[in-house]
Design a protein around this motif. Sequence first.
Motif, PDB file in Angstrom:
ATOM      1  N   GLY A 208       1.293  -1.078   0.219  1.00 44.32           N
ATOM      2  CA  GLY A 208       0.086  -0.178   0.039  1.00 44.32           C
ATOM      3  C   GLY A 208       0.981   1.365  -0.091  1.00 44.32           C
ATOM      4  N   ILE A 209       0.448   1.992   0.199  1.00 39.43           N
ATOM      5  CA  ILE A 209       0.724   3.808   0.183  1.00 39.43           C
ATOM      6  C   ILE A 209       1.697   3.668   1.181  1.00 39.43           C
ATOM      7  CG2 ILE A 209       0.208   6.128  -0.698  1.00 39.43           C
ATOM      8  CD1 ILE A 209      -1.984   5.417  -2.208  1.00 39.43           C
ATOM      9  N   ILE A 210       0.887   3.213   1.986  1.00 36.74           N
ATOM     10  CA  ILE A 210       1.845   3.550   3.733  1.00 36.74           C
ATOM     11  C   ILE A 210       2.908   2.802   3.639  1.00 36.74           C
ATOM     12  CG2 ILE A 210       1.329   4.033   5.628  1.00 36.74           C
ATOM     13  CD1 ILE A 210      -1.144   5.835   4.238  1.00 36.74           C
ATOM     14  N   VAL A 211       3.012   1.682   3.150  1.00 34.97           N
ATOM     15  CA  VAL A 211       4.152   1.181   3.039  1.00 34.97           C
ATOM     16  C   VAL A 211       5.204   1.582   2.270  1.00 34.97           C
ATOM     17  CG1 VAL A 211       4.847  -1.357   3.215  1.00 34.97           C
ATOM     18  CG2 VAL A 211       2.798  -0.669   3.946  1.00 34.97           C
ATOM     19  N   SER A 212       4.774   2.250   1.357  1.00 35.49           N
ATOM     20  CA  SER A 212       6.222   2.600   0.305  1.00 35.49           C
ATOM     21  C   SER A 212       6.509   3.734   0.823  1.00 35.49           C
ATOM     22  CB  SER A 212       5.221   3.274  -0.848  1.00 35.49           C
ATOM     23  OG  SER A 212       4.480   2.086  -1.395  1.00 35.49           O
ATOM     24  N   LYS A 231       2.916  10.977  -7.920  1.00 34.33           N
ATOM     25  CA  LYS A 231       1.640  10.097  -7.742  1.00 34.33           C
ATOM     26  C   LYS A 231      -0.125  10.837  -7.699  1.00 34.33           C
ATOM     27  CE  LYS A 231       3.703   6.415  -9.145  1.00 34.33           C
ATOM     28  NZ  LYS A 231       3.426   5.810 -10.912  1.00 34.33           N
ATOM     29  N   VAL A 232       0.018  11.669  -7.328  1.00 33.30           N
ATOM     30  CA  VAL A 232      -1.489  12.355  -6.492  1.00 33.30           C
ATOM     31  C   VAL A 232      -2.364  12.539  -8.089  1.00 33.30           C
ATOM     32  CG1 VAL A 232      -2.472  14.470  -5.325  1.00 33.30           C
ATOM     33  CG2 VAL A 232      -0.480  13.060  -4.512  1.00 33.30           C
ATOM     34  N   PHE A 240      -5.065  11.989  -0.262  1.00 39.71           N
ATOM     35  CA  PHE A 240      -5.085  12.516   1.005  1.00 39.71           C
ATOM     36  C   PHE A 240      -4.506  11.685   1.569  1.00 39.71           C
ATOM     37  CE2 PHE A 240      -7.503  15.819   0.707  1.00 39.71           C
ATOM     38  CZ  PHE A 240      -7.139  17.311   0.296  1.00 39.71           C
ATOM     39  N   GLN A 241      -4.356   9.462   1.331  1.00 41.54           N
ATOM     40  CA  GLN A 241      -3.681   8.649   1.870  1.00 41.54           C
ATOM     41  C   GLN A 241      -2.088   9.212   1.127  1.00 41.54           C
ATOM     42  OE1 GLN A 241      -4.973   5.196   0.167  1.00 41.54           O
ATOM     43  NE2 GLN A 241      -3.332   4.010   1.297  1.00 41.54           N
ATOM     44  N   TYR A 242      -1.690   9.847  -0.163  1.00 38.57           N
ATOM     45  CA  TYR A 242      -0.492   9.754  -0.410  1.00 38.57           C
ATOM     46  C   TYR A 242       0.319  10.606   0.703  1.00 38.57           C
ATOM     47  CZ  TYR A 242      -0.961   7.803  -4.868  1.00 38.57           C
ATOM     48  OH  TYR A 242      -1.328   6.708  -5.433  1.00 38.57           O
TER      49      TYR A 242
END
Length: 427
Positions: A208-212, A231-232, A240-242
């Motif tokens: 996922g984005i968070i792990v990245s 990527k946004v 906003f997860q980014y």
Amino acid sequence: MEEILDIMPLDLKNFILIALYSLVIGLSQRKLYLKEDGYNSFGSDRTFTLIGILGYILYLLDPITMRLYLCGGISIVVILAISYVHKIFMLKRFGITSIMIAFVTYGLAPLIYMKPLWVSVLIVVTVLILTEMKNKFIQFTKRMQDEEFINLAKFLIIWGVILPILPRTEIIEGLDLTPYSIWLATVVISGISYVSYLLKKYVFKDSGIIVSGILGGIYSSTATCVILAKKVLKAENNKFQYISAIFCAITMMYLKFMILLGIFNIELLKKYCHIFLIMFGISAIISVIFYFYYRKKESTLDKISAEEYKESNPLEFKVALIFASLFIAFTLITHYTLQYFGDSGLMTLSVLVGVTDINPFLINLFQSNNNVGETVLIQAAFQAIISNNIVKMLYCIFFSKKTILKPLILGFGSICIMNIILLLIFL
């Protein structure tokens, strides 16, 4: 529990430990056989338990010369050899993992008597992990590219062969710059980045984005922030997860710098680790706030594949050469800045270097022998970090084309302000 073990006779306590260890190992073998369509080699839970108990009995009968124990070991070898021959000719299987585990089980008795308890626990846990992760190791190896083993060999050579033989004599008299110190800084930063690179590429390939953001922050927080900001623009959901991932990268940046400080100046870390820990916590809290505040507005969780998240291998010669060159340059600049402009010059320099890769500058500061006070070193380090965070914010604003301007300013602004407040409080 410790009081009960102390009251219990030594031989009884060790017998219970050996029986439990052997049984657990045997159960792991039975589970493995069940996964392989009921295939069985020479035994599982009861067999391994009896092998451990046999080793205990024979060792206990003659703990001095260990002749009985050695004879028992030879008998085990003969039995396992017969089993292995049968396995080859009748079942057409060639693996010897179970046989090696049987030898380990037989060796538990003298190990428990001669070494501290943690040694036997460590060995049993390792056996269980290796047994359970067989399929994962196979899958991981299939994903590994051929050059990764060459890269690992490179790292072992530059760390275990080249580094120890480099001279520690000063290249320039009066300047604490040696071939050893240059290469040590390069090896440390390359090693930390290489671990993050492997985790992202192979273990968390489609994470996922968070792990990245977390893994990328260890590798390079600046590069990660730029990638996530780009990527946004393509993300239909979870923009906003980014943002949360960007601040995860900043969080890991503080952890990375704390690790570097511990490697190069452990005494300085002991005195000022609280500042790094507080900033680590503040950055993490900001990331969590963004994640949960905007989570209700989004419907799905995006992922970043390894192909989309490309990074240069930190063990490439070009990457190492660039870092070594920067380290030499910052060492020279820092030395002559202090010589001609003193502490005030170092403070100005620390702000200016924020537009570049600050890793070589900070490593040079952490192992500095320029007769600079500890307070000045820490202040200069955090000023460089603050300056670099501002640059990251500008990068993110530019590459995201202001689509996430407000949270970027709020997040980075809060981190920079809190960093300045901590410097005023503790320094």
